[in-house]
Design an enzyme around this catalytic site. Structure first.
Site, PDB file in Angstrom:
ATOM      1  N   GLU A  61      45.136  43.045 -11.198  1.00  0.00           N
ATOM      2  CA  GLU A  61      43.688  43.275 -11.227  1.00  0.00           C
ATOM      3  C   GLU A  61      43.324  44.175 -12.405  1.00  0.00           C
ATOM      4  OE1 GLU A  61      42.219  43.163  -6.546  1.00  0.00           O
ATOM      5  OE2 GLU A  61      42.304  45.054  -7.634  1.00  0.00           O
ATOM      6  N   GLY A 190     -11.139  43.780 -14.411  1.00  0.00           N
ATOM      7  CA  GLY A 190     -10.218  42.926 -13.684  1.00  0.00           C
ATOM      8  C   GLY A 190      -9.569  41.893 -14.587  1.00  0.00           C
TER       9      GLY A 190
END
Length: 1021
Positions: A61, A190
């Site tokens: 690993e 907005g």
């Protein structure tokens, strides 16, 4: 502001962390699945224990991990659990014992190398971390890795067009390095990108905080589920605990205050519209730990003001380049339009006007469509607004009170582009609270007011307002409350189909195709019309051929505001009662009188009257007792204006009415604040009692002989007079006067100004009045100027051109000077009032100035720090010693021969300049008494022969300049005593040798002729 675009694509990982540690071996070789897991992990944690090296599985690993670690974006961290890094690197101790079993294994070499490399990486060691406490050690590793992950997640999203610069600007505003609690607001209409910007900032910064929360759509969520649910979200996000309950808003406040004080947090509150929301969620700054940051997005500036945020930032709409890029990403899935669609794309972007929401919606809608569908969509947008955008924008409108809704619709349909002042009058005339209403609309980002003072709004907001008006009765314009389209107005008039539904009309068009008579008759049925604005030019010859007059015009009696540019008739219609008329504005009109044949109709509600560039001859305002504002401008035929009762008059402006000879002011004008009568032929003016008058302007009133100011004018702030024939000015009691301008009052002989009148004066300018060519007194200095702590005076005297040239500068036997004109520049500390202005103004008026009176005026000035006298003055004021604060004295181009001995009494004098005083013969013998003098400049004084010996007593003298004094042949022998002298300029003098003592002065820089400089070199050697 466009952000740079990069082709680099960040690698995506399946797993965040791969953990490698010693467990029971279950297989002899590493599997393909495990290899893929390692390759698809971003971070590796390798736990080195005493038995780690005994496992071939772990070692395989480790080899794979170290291979990946060398690749981009993989990172490995070693954890040393009961072992030391050197034990792993050098394989001794327990680790070495564990590895011995692999000594003869063919993979031993690569395993040994992998162990050495891994142990050399930065990581964590139990023995030196968290005092060896295992639980704290593990927590430390988790925190550090979590921070790394959050930092990576915070990387900027390159797909956000134009956002990087905007994000950096907001981050700069947050001042992350300051250890305080900071709140900032992001404000805008907005769909402008407030949420996107706040989200991008949040994603980039959140890893730096101990807790974070992004609360979206607060406007909507607070009304649906209450504020306590939003409090729960903030607490759950910050504490990472979804089990929290909040029973009520008050309890939620206490919980937030208690929990936030101990952790540095980043909170974003999105789409806030009420201060109550902020009070419930972020309360006050003492709720939070120093270093915390709160970002609030809103359309409502007032909530940010009420919350007292540190800074309010406006969100900027996209520029053309950014808009094209964003649109192309949605429409074409690329950065620029595809070939053949560039022009169509530009049309769409032009319609969107920089609004990101509209750009995204239209881009997605047009994706994949052919050019015909594009053209149809663009044509449709010209008449039918985009629904998604309108619905988003309409939220701000829906929150308005009814009066403010009406004001908004008036601005959208009619008043956009008007000056704010004119719009306020129009709206007030219609009964609306105009100033506060416009401010509310501005705070809600529905309108903007330019620096020049004009109303504006985004095209889509305008479109939204017009759509609200049209949708009430679609396709039936005669039932619309407001009409602004020429074709609709003409059609309604021609068909006489007007109704009471119509409240406002604006017609701004060319006369082509307009039948004026039909158009005017069409108003008859609009019984409730309150607002009419007409701007249609007609040719004079055309009007003269009409077979109808003003009596054919049917103006509704309900009219409250009438504005008509190029009104073609000489008076208002006889049928118009004007009983409801509040505002009347006539420009470029043929109107001669308000009513035909001298009829006097009462206009009891008329408050605002403005007539400009018209043929008005006389005006009797006895019919309008409640008039507040009267503006008459460029009415060249106007001769007389008569007031009878004007108790409410606040503003009177009669400008450029060049024939105006008579103005009958009332005895009292208790509310009058502003009076402007520039460019008239008035000979006298009696102001009467005007206790609230703030500004008075009488410019170019050349014929005015008498001006009767009120005995008291306590609120007068601004006074401008240009009165060529006025001889006496009595200011009366004007204790708050700040700006005073007197221009070309050529005959002015006397100014009566009590001392109290000038105490608050900030700026005085007198030009060509009496003996003053100019007089400037600026008490308010520009920010880049150094503010003086005392006063300064620069005075220039010019011999009067009428005096005989031979007498200029020569005193007569009575010690009276020739007639002088003066230019004066005076300034003083803004926080002071020395009472010097009255003395200086007296130079220009009253009895003729002589030597003694001039000396008294100058030497009586208080706290004078700097004095410059220039011009034909023959004698320096005798009592200069009285100027005990004087630090700088400059005499320039004067006719003086001698300096008074009193000059030697100026114990604080640091600089003395005598420049181009060509008649000066000598300096005072006691000049050495000026012990503070640092600079002495005597230039171009061609008759000066000697420098007094006691100059050598000036211990602080640093600079001596005798340039151009051609008759000075030597310096004092003991000049070497001037130990501070570092600059000596004798250029253009008669000096050809220097005393030996001067060479004792180290660092002295001498300027002069080549001969003298050579002498200096030889003397020094």
């Amino acid at each position: 502001m466009a952000s740079s675009y990069t082709s680099h694509i960040q690698k995506s990982f399946k797993y965040d962390v791969f953990l490698s540690f010693r467990g029971e071996d279950t297989r002899k070789t590493i599997s393909d699945e495990l290899i893929r897991a390692i390759e698809e992990s971003r971070f590796y944690i390798i736990v080195f224990s005493k038995n780690y090296a005994s496992s071939s599985w772990c070692l395989e690993e480790l080899v794979k991990i170290m291979e990946c670690e060398k690749m981009t974006e993989h990172t490995a961290y070693p954890v040393f659990y009961d072992v030391e890094p050197t034990e792993v690197r050098k394989l001794y101790g327990p680790v070495g014992e564990a590895f011995k079993k692999h000594e003869n294994d063919e993979s031993a070499g690569k395993w040994r190398e992998a162990l050495k490399e891994a142990a050399s990486l930065a990581g964590w060691e139990l023995k030196t971390t968290a005092a060896g406490h295992e639980a704290n050690f593990i927590q430390k590793i988790i925190q550090d890795i979590s921070l790394e992950l959050r930092f990576i997640d915070s990387s900027f999203d390159g797909n956000l067009v134009g956002m990087e610069t905007r994000v950096n600007e907001v981050i700069s505003s947050l001042e992350m390095g300051v250890d305080d609690v900071r709140m900032i607001g992001i404000k805008g209409m907005g769909g402008a990108g407030k949420t996107t910007l706040a989200r991008a900032v949040f994603d980039k910064l959140s890893f730096q905080f101990e807790g974070q929360s992004f609360v979206e759509n607060i406007r909507e969520k607070s009304s649906l589920s209450g504020l306590n649910s939003l409090q729960k979200q903030v607490l759950s996000d910050v504490l990472n605990d979804q089990g929290i309950t909040v029973s009520g808003v008050h309890e939620g406040k206490k919980m937030i205050k208690k929990k936030m004080r101990v952790r540095k947090v980043l909170i974003v509150l999105d789409d806030v519209d009420k201060i109550e929301q902020l009070e419930a969620l972020v309360g006050d700054r003492d709720w939070f730990k120093p270093g915390s940051r709160i970002i609030i997005t809103t359309r409502e500036e007032q909530v940010l003001v009420a919350q007292e945020v540190n800074l309010i930032r406006d969100v900027h709409l996209l520029d053309e380049k950014e808009a094209i890029c964003l649109f192309s990403r949605h429409a074409f899935r690329r950065e620029i339009p595809i070939e053949g669609y560039k022009e169509l794309s530009e049309q769409v972007v032009c319609y969107a006007a920089g609004l990101p929401l509209t750009i995204q919606v239209l881009g997605s809608f047009l994706h994949g469509k052919d050019d015909r569908e594009w053209e149809d969509a663009i044509d449709r947008l010209k008449t039918i607004p985009l629904r998604e955008t309108i619905e988003k924008l309409k939220l701000s409108y829906d929150d308005l009170e009814e009066d403010y809704k009406e004001i908004f619709l008036d601005v959208a349909c009619i008043l956009k582009g008007w000056s704010k002042d004119d719009a306020v009058i129009a709206l007030k005339s219609c009964g609306f609270p105009a100033p506060i209403g416009l401010r509310v609309l501005e705070l809600k980002s529905l309108i903007t007011i330019s620096e020049a003072g004009y109303l504006d709004m985004h095209d889509h907001i305008e479109e939204m307002g017009k759509n609200i008006v049209r949708r009430v009765n679609p396709n039936i314009p005669e039932r619309h409350s407001r009409l602004w389209i020429k074709e609709e107005i003409v059609d309604i008039s021609a068909n006489e189909s007007g109704t009471q539904a119509t409240k406002c009309i604006t017609l701004d068009a060319c006369p082509d195709g307009l039948n004026f008579e039909i158009l005017m008759n069409g108003l008859a049925n609009m019984k409730e019309l309150r607002f009419l604005h007409v701007q249609v030019p007609y040719d004079e010859d055309e009007v003269s051929n009409w077979n109808f007059d003003e009596d054919s015009l049917h103006l509704p009696n309900a009219l409250q505001f009438l504005s008509w540019t190029w009104y073609p008739f000489s008076s208002l219609p006889k049928t118009f009662q004007a009983k409801n008329l509040v505002g009347l504005d006539m420009a470029e009109s043929n109107i001669i009188q308000l009513w035909k044949d001298g009829e006097q109709k009462a206009c009891l509600k008329l408050r605002f009257l403005k007539i400009t560039f018209s043929k008005l001859r006389t005006l009797d305002l006895s019919v309008a007792p409640n008039l507040e504002t009267l503006i008459l401008q460029n009415c060249d035929h106007l001769v007389e204006v008569h007031f009878q009762v004007t108790a409410n008059l606040k503003e009177l402006r009669i400008r450029s009415c060049h024939r105006l000879e008579k103005l009958h002011m009332p005895a009292e004008s208790p509310k009058l604040r502003s009076l402007n009568l520039n460019d008239s032929k008035l000979t006298t003016l009696h102001l009467g009692i005007t206790p609230n008058l703030k500004t008075l302007s009488l410019g170019n009133c050349y014929n005015m002989i008498e001006l009767h100011m009120p005995a008291e004018c306590p609120k007068l702030v601004y006074l401008y007079l240009h009165l060529g024939a006025l001889r006496t000015l009595d200011l009366g009691l004007t204790p708050n006067l700040q700006w005073l301008y007197l221009d070309n009052c050529c005959d002015l002989e006397e100014i009566n100004a009590p001392a109290e009148c000038l105490k608050k004066l900030l700026y005085l300018e007198i030009s060509h009045c009496g003996r003053l060519r100019s007089f400037q007194f600026p008490k308010e200095f520009d920010s880049h100027e150094v503010v003086v702590t005392l006063s300064e005076l620069h005075l220039i005297a010019y011999a009067n051109d009428e005096d005989d040239a031979d007498d200029i500068g020569i005193c007569d036997p009575s010690n009276t000077w020739p007639e002088f004109k003066f230019s004066c520049y005076y300034k003083e500390d803004p926080a002071s009032s020395f009472g010097n202005l009255e003395r200086l103004i007296s130079l220009g008026f009253g009895a003729r100035i002589n030597v003694d009176s001039f000396s008294d005026i100058i030497c009586g000035l208080q706290c004078l720090r700097k004095l410059t006298l220039e011009g034909g003055i023959r004698e320096v004021p005798k009592n200069l010693g009285r100027l005990d604060r004087l630090e700088e004295l400059s005499l320039r181009s004067t006719d003086i021969k001698n300096l008074p001995d009193s000059i030697c009494m100026l114990k604080h004098l640091k600089s003395l300049e005598i420049i181009s005083c060509r008649l000066l013969e000598k300096l005072p013998e006691d000049i050495g008494r000026l012990q503070c003098l640092e600079k002495l400049i005597v230039k171009d004084c061609i008759f000066l022969r000697d420098i007094p010996n006691n100059i050598c007593e000036m211990d602080r003298l640093e600079y001596l300049d005798l340039t151009g004094c051609i008759r000075i042949e030597e310096l004092p022998e003991e000049i070497g005593r001037l130990e501070c002298l570092n600059e000596l300029d004798i250029t253009g003098t008669g000096i050809n040798r220097l005393s030996q003592s001067i060479f004792q002065l180290r660092g002295l820089n001498i300027r002069g002729s080549t001969q003298i400089l050579e002498h200096c070199i030889l003397a020094r050697h």
